[in-house]
Design a protein around this motif. Structure first.
Motif: not given
Length: 458
Positions: A272-276
């Motif tokens: 995972v690099k980024a999440r929202s």
């Protein structure tokens, strides 16, 4: 500042009115509802756009009818204040006119959606949105929240998720809902399902992408236990570092309730690099829960209750409600949706480990009733006082010590709960002399603590 105000339509359960020729004001039996949502997007390295979307409902607004149709108006007041300086950055007031040709239009028209956009520098801001029915300004609704604006990072970053009722490709830059080659219609209620919007559209912006990498984009709906109820994933290589992502999920097979909508950006190895993420509420009355653990049995006590009565019950439950519960309930505009929400809410309270033994709807509301009898003051109902709140949450104290007026000392009481956290106490002082006891100190975690409380007795 860039400011855009737009109007659109969406479907909601509505009620028709008989047509007449004479001018008259049509009665409304339900409370006025204003739905509010917001999303943040970076304009540049030091500035973000905050998009505040609102929705009002013609069937919940006083309308005047004449030979030309139905007419009404809602006044919106939006203020944004810098929390650190106290400076008012924006204070805008504008009207949302409502013009409908006939009763058929009134039935077809769901919500009227508006979008306003404000540019803000880094900092924390208090946002207040107030809507009122112009024909009766006592009918109003409001929402307030804190918005944090940060400088755009140098690394990979995601915007907020904007939940929408519809997104289509568009080249019409004059359209008030036009944004980056799309026509984006937000859904401020955040309620989706078979009775309103079966498809969940989401709009996001990705920043500082590596154009040499392949990314996996996953959009999913997750329940409170972390179970993925719906998911859609695809691989994509981007030619630009800053791009737009639009995703659609069909939600009509998921049982009603509060969920989390999540977008995850990862590499092809699954890192995972980024999440929202953000909350979403689904209303699918024809879908039963998948297991016995999540089945909610309809409560007969909700039958016959009006929307205002349901709202009043939830207000009294504020001591055990979570912030997401409050946000979700504010967005519900029909009594049926409120009933389904309260059914799930009380079932969760009664089945989860919440630190308050034997807490049920009947016991909680019973304590509310007793609080109103015992602890009411000149200015507040008993359940809203400090003593009422503690009694509602923890029940009868194991021991109470009462200290009346003594010389120059104000009257005060000490409540003891011997089984709570190994033994705690709550100290109340009648600060005003009008028999309203204020909680000034407690040894209970999370409650007010003041080691110098005895100074308040003088």
């Amino acid at each position: 500042m860039k400011r855009i105000i737009g109007t659109g339509l969406c479907l909601l359960v509505l009620f028709g009115y008989p047509m007449t020729v004479q001018s008259q004001t049509l009665p409304v039996v339900q409370r006025f509802v204003l739905n509010v949502d917001y999303s943040r997007f970076w304009q540049n390295d030091s500035t973000m756009y905050i998009e505040i979307s609102t929705a009002v409902y013609p069937n919940l607004i006083l309308l005047q009818q004449d030979s030309l149709g139905f007419h009404g108006k809602v006044e919106l007041n939006i203020s944004i204040q810098n929390k650190s300086t106290g400076a008012m950055v924006y204070a805008n007031r504008y009207n949302v006119p409502i013009h409908l040709a006939d009763s058929a239009s009134l039935v077809r028209t769901g919500s009227i959606v508006n979008n306003t956009i404000y540019a803000l520098g880094s900092g924390e801001y208090h946002v207040s949105v107030i809507g009122s029915d112009v024909l009766d300004r006592t009918r109003k609704d409001s929402s307030s929240f804190t918005v944090t604006v940060q400088n755009k990072p140098d690394s990979l970053a995601l915007s907020d998720i904007e939940l929408c009722s519809n997104i289509i490709e568009s080249s019409d830059q004059k359209d008030v809902f036009y944004k980056n080659t799309y026509r984006v219609i937000p859904n401020p209620s955040c309620v989706f399902g078979s009775t309103s919007f079966p498809l969940v559209y989401s709009y996001m912006e990705f920043y500082n992408l590596n154009t040499n990498l392949m990314y996996k984009i996953t959009a999913q709906i997750v329940d409170a236990k972390g179970n993925v109820k719906k998911q859609r994933a695809h691989l994509r290589r981007f030619s630009l570092p800053n791009v737009v992502d639009v995703t659609t999920l069909n939600c009509i097979s998921i049982s009603s309730g509060r969920y989390t909508y999540e977008v995850i950006l990862s590499d092809t190895l699954g890192q995972v690099k980024a999440r929202s993420r953000r909350p979403i509420y689904l209303h699918n009355p024809n879908v039963k829960a998948a297991s016995a653990e999540t089945i909610v049995t309809a409560r007969a006590e909700f039958e016959g209750m009006t929307s205002d009565e349901l709202a009043e019950e939830f207000r009294k439950a504020k001591y055990i409600a979570q912030s997401d519960d409050n946000n979700t309930f504010e967005k519900l505009s029909t009594a049926q949706a409120q009933k389904e929400f309260l059914e799930k809410f009380w079932t969760r309270i009664e089945t989860e480990e919440n630190g308050k033994s034997n807490l049920s709807r009947s016991s909680y509301l019973g304590r509310v009733s007793i609080s109103n009898q015992r602890y009411k003051s000149m200015s507040r109902a008993g359940w809203r006082t400090d003593q009422g709140r503690i009694y509602i949450l923890y029940g009868e104290p194991d021991e109470i010590q009462r200290f009346p007026n003594s010389g120059d000392s104000k009257p005060y009481e000490i409540w003891y709960y011997h089984q709570l956290e190994g033994g705690v106490q709550f100290i109340y002082v009648d600060l005003t002399g009008f028999n309203e006891y204020t909680l000034v100190h407690s040894t209970k975690r999370g409650e007010v603590q003041d080691a110098t409380w005895q100074q308040l007795l003088r």
